[in-house]
Design an enzyme around this catalytic site. Structure first.
Site, PDB file in Angstrom:
ATOM      1  N   LEU A  49     -88.602 -64.678 -66.198  1.00 26.41           N
ATOM      2  CA  LEU A  49     -87.542 -65.005 -65.240  1.00 26.41           C
ATOM      3  C   LEU A  49     -86.698 -63.801 -64.852  1.00 26.41           C
ATOM      4  CD1 LEU A  49     -86.105 -68.549 -65.915  1.00 26.41           C
ATOM      5  CD2 LEU A  49     -87.865 -67.797 -64.331  1.00 26.41           C
ATOM      6  N   ASP A  53     -98.024 -67.185 -66.541  1.00 29.94           N
ATOM      7  CA  ASP A  53     -97.645 -65.784 -66.737  1.00 29.94           C
ATOM      8  C   ASP A  53     -96.930 -65.283 -65.471  1.00 29.94           C
ATOM      9  OD1 ASP A  53     -97.209 -63.281 -67.742  1.00 29.94           O
ATOM     10  OD2 ASP A  53     -99.302 -62.640 -67.685  1.00 29.94           O
TER      11      ASP A  53
HETATM   12 ZN   LIG Z   1     -98.234 -60.674 -71.604  1.00 32.79          ZN
END
Ligand SMILES: [Zn+2]
Lengths: 309, 427
Positions: free
Chosen positions: B63, B311
């Site tokens: 984030l 991811d």
């Molecule tokens: Zn990673």
């Protein structure tokens, strides 16, 4: 002939007949080299920016001479004099270059794909003078042109590329171009300096130089970056010179009229013995003069492509 | 029966048309649909023609807040999550400062509550070692108490095997699972391209698949030796899958995730003339071969890979619009994950069961999170989406601040129309 390409990023873009057209044009410029006034007004009023983000005196001078012989105005943007050292992004450099409205940009850069990056963003011709480990099309063209001049035809000949293949854009472009022209290509290097997927390349790979050199018509030596030893890729330079350096005993195993090439600058005594560098078999200086005419041909073709000849 | 405050009317749930009754943020009952509804004073959401799905859980998100808010912040990340169908997102600790103290965790949770009071739930992952240094253990007790649901050094894998082992042991005292980014620190460079034919032709420094598999093997041995769980992040290659499969067969407490981009792209993308050297496809671990892609799909379907995770790694456009060597690794993912992986279900590449397991039950099971299986008492976390709505991925259509995806310009199918978390409409 009408030249269709905007940019020269790699030799893979060129057809065999386009390569021949480059050679033919270079051949015509070669005549000019012998005249007392070596200059023609062909590109008068056009401008070429030499953007060298990685230092290279030879290639840059070669392009500079080529441009000037065609009466183009050449401007240099070197790493030290540009804002690159101040952390300017390549995108901003590209925009700056674009604003200067040149007709062609010659780029040398340490990152693979950098020439393509500029070509995607600029309207003018972009000529790749070496990007990272990826491609060095003008070097490959001048190498083949030199051999073409020697032999008349490269097809059917066997050519050995010797040295640090893994990190070499010269080797990559030469493999593609020599295959295109019908030559048999061999590579020789220790496994640590071979590309990881060399088995997928159209070449025969060797780690024994005595085997590799048997019956070849030309050997192209590559410059060894001396820091490879510090990277752990080699035990030491002395062993490298003894095992992978080109010596007279290797030349004796090759074909009778074997030719020796080196893109320069040479580490004498490491990748090539000093005697061989200066021998009758050596085409090193021919490569330099071929470099100028091949680059003249390229500047001419890429900068006049809008109109027919 | 508890008071009903929300009724979903005529939603399509796994091929059946249903009415869903929600009370106090929980599922109360699900019935076959009726034409006219006696709703009482409950709010009614007409869902005819829309597909009902449980909210997804993403266990691997970056984030960027604090420290890199220009790439993403808590508010924009949760917005992308809400519109992407995610009810839970677990965010990594590689912020600046690193999430290795209660104050950083508190700050993230405060922001989440302020901007998205009803969810999606922000579930911080604490650092495994202080400052991601790999040298000293992070204060995991403090972090767990503050709300960290797992621990990871993602971004900077722990080099020392000894420290890593100690970290797994210490985390287990607080009932937290360790997530490892598997990359042998000596074998692998975070080059963003797979070592092989493509990297050889492009002339790029590259990372071999064994850089990942070596670390996977190490983690399997540690998990087996300690008899403690370890979760393996973003697995990308067949060699890792083979090691995980045999470890699971002998009962090792290993779980693993992969990301949508390993299912839909391969290294070939980087030498396609249209996308050559596209830095938006520079990701760590890199896009691998077609064989690796096939292995990931098999492993997801047979459960060797437990779950999917985006991811999500947003970067500013100018950071990606640069030379390949210079560009940072990462693909933005929260906005596109649902469409791209649901498309794989439609194409028959993944089963619907795999999809539901990989995005809901498995991640929630591994990290002990609330999950909606549409049983009475489950949290009313679900979204309605239009499976046929086409949308083009562009900087305008992505809710995340990160526009860095090789999908830019492509057309996807499936858009979230509304999203409820604990019975509250969040979008
Ligand atoms: Zn990673």
């Amino acid at each position: 002939m009408k030249w269709l390409h905007k940019d020269l990023l790699d030799v893979s873009q060129l057809s065999k007949s386009e390569v021949m057209a480059i050679f033919e044009t270079a051949g015509r410029f070669q005549e000019l080299q012998e005249r007392p006034v070596k200059k023609v007004p062909t590109l008068k009023g056009r401008s070429v920016v030499l953007f060298f983000a990685e230092p290279s005196t030879r290639t840059k001078t070669s392009f500079d001479v080529a441009g000037k012989r065609l009466s183009a105005d050449t401007f240099s943007l070197a790493k030290s004099s540009s804002s690159l050292t101040k952390g300017e992004s390549l995108k901003d450099t590209a925009l700056t270059l674009q604003a200067m409205a040149p007709d062609a940009i010659v780029i040398r850069h340490w990152c693979s794909g950098a020439a393509r990056f500029l070509a995607d963003r600029l309207d003018c011709a972009v000529i790749n003078a070496g990007d990272g480990r990826h491609a060095h099309p003008t070097q490959a063209l001048l190498d083949s042109f030199t051999l073409h001049q020697e032999w008349g035809d490269v097809a059917g000949k066997t050519i050995l590329i010797l040295g640090d293949i893994a990190h070499s854009r010269v080797a990559r472009s030469n493999v593609i171009l020599l295959n295109k022209l019908g030559a048999d290509v061999r590579l020789c290097a220790p496994r640590t300096l071979m590309p990881p997927a060399v088995q997928s390349w159209p070449v025969t790979a060797y780690s024994d130089l005595n085997e590799a050199v048997k019956g070849v018509d030309a050997v192209m030596c590559l410059r060894l970056q001396l820091e490879r030893q510090k990277d752990g890729l080699l035990p030491d330079l002395r062993e490298y010179a003894q095992t992978f350096g080109l010596h007279q005993c290797h030349v004796d195993l090759a074909n009778q009229d074997v030719r020796i090439l080196h893109p320069g600058p040479m580490n004498r005594g490491i990748e090539i013995s000093s005697d061989l560098a200066d021998s009758a078999e050596s085409l090193v200086l021919d490569q330099v003069s071929s470099g100028v005419v091949v680059r003249m041909a390229l500047l001419f073709l890429y900068m006049t492509r809008k109109g027919e000849e | 029966m508890p008071k009903i405050d929300l009724i979903l009317h005529r939603a399509a749930l796994d091929g059946k048309e249903v009415d869903v009754f929600v009370g106090k943020g929980k599922i109360v009952e699900i019935r076959p649909s009726v034409e006219t509804l006696d709703a009482g004073d409950a709010q009614v959401e007409e869902a005819f023609g829309l597909t009902l799905m449980p909210s997804l859980t993403d266990v691997h998100v970056h984030l960027r807040e604090p420290g890199y808010e220009y790439k993403e912040d808590v508010e924009s990340g949760l917005r992308a999550a809400a519109w992407g169908g995610f009810g839970n997102i677990m965010c990594m600790a590689n912020t600046k400062p690193v999430n290795d103290t209660q104050s950083v965790t508190d700050m993230m949770l405060d922001k989440a509550r302020r901007y998205w009071p009803h969810g999606p739930r922000l579930l911080p992952i604490g650092a495994l070692t202080k400052g991601l240094s790999g040298k000293e253990l992070a204060p995991m007790a403090e972090l767990a108490k503050a709300g960290c649901v797992a621990f990871s050094n993602d971004g900077v894998p722990v080099k020392s095997t000894k420290i890593f082992r100690l970290a797994v042991e210490y985390a287990s005292d607080w009932d937290r699972v360790v997530i490892d980014h598997c990359e042998d620190p000596y074998m692998g460079v975070a080059a963003g391209v797979n070592e092989g034919e493509v990297s050889s032709r492009l002339g790029l420094p590259a990372q071999p698949d064994i850089a990942e598999a070596l670390q996977v093997a190490r983690d399997v041995l540690i998990a087996e030796y300690l008899d403690l769980p370890i979760h393996l992040a973003h697995i990308s290659c067949r060699k890792s899958v083979n090691i995980i499969r045999s470890a699971k067969a002998r009962g090792v407490k290993i779980s693993a995730e992969t990301a949508p981009h390993y299912l839909i792209f391969t290294e070939d993308y980087l030498e396609d003339p249209n996308s050559e050297y596209d830095t938006n496809a520079k990701v760590n671990p890199p896009l691998r071969t077609r064989d690796d892609q096939a292995a990931m799909i098999e492993a997801l379907n047979d459960g060797t890979i437990d779950c999917l995770a985006t991811d999500h790694a947003p970067h500013a456009s100018y950071e990606k619009e640069t030379e390949f060597d210079v560009a940072p690794c990462g693909i933005t993912g929260l906005d596109t994950a649902l469409s791209t992986t649901w498309a794989l279900v439609k194409e028959g590449v993944l089963t619907r069961e795999t999809f539901i397991r990989a995005w809901t039950t498995a991640p929630c099971g591994i990290f002990n999170l609330p999950v909606n299986t549409f049983q009475p008492g489950d949290p009313a976390d679900f979204f309605l989406f239009d499976e046929d709505e086409e949308w083009t991925v562009s900087s305008q259509t992505l809710y995340s601040k990160g526009k860095n995806t090789p999908l830019l310009g492509t057309s996807l199918k499936g858009r979230v129309k509304t999203h409820f978390i604990q019975g509250k409409k969040v979008v």
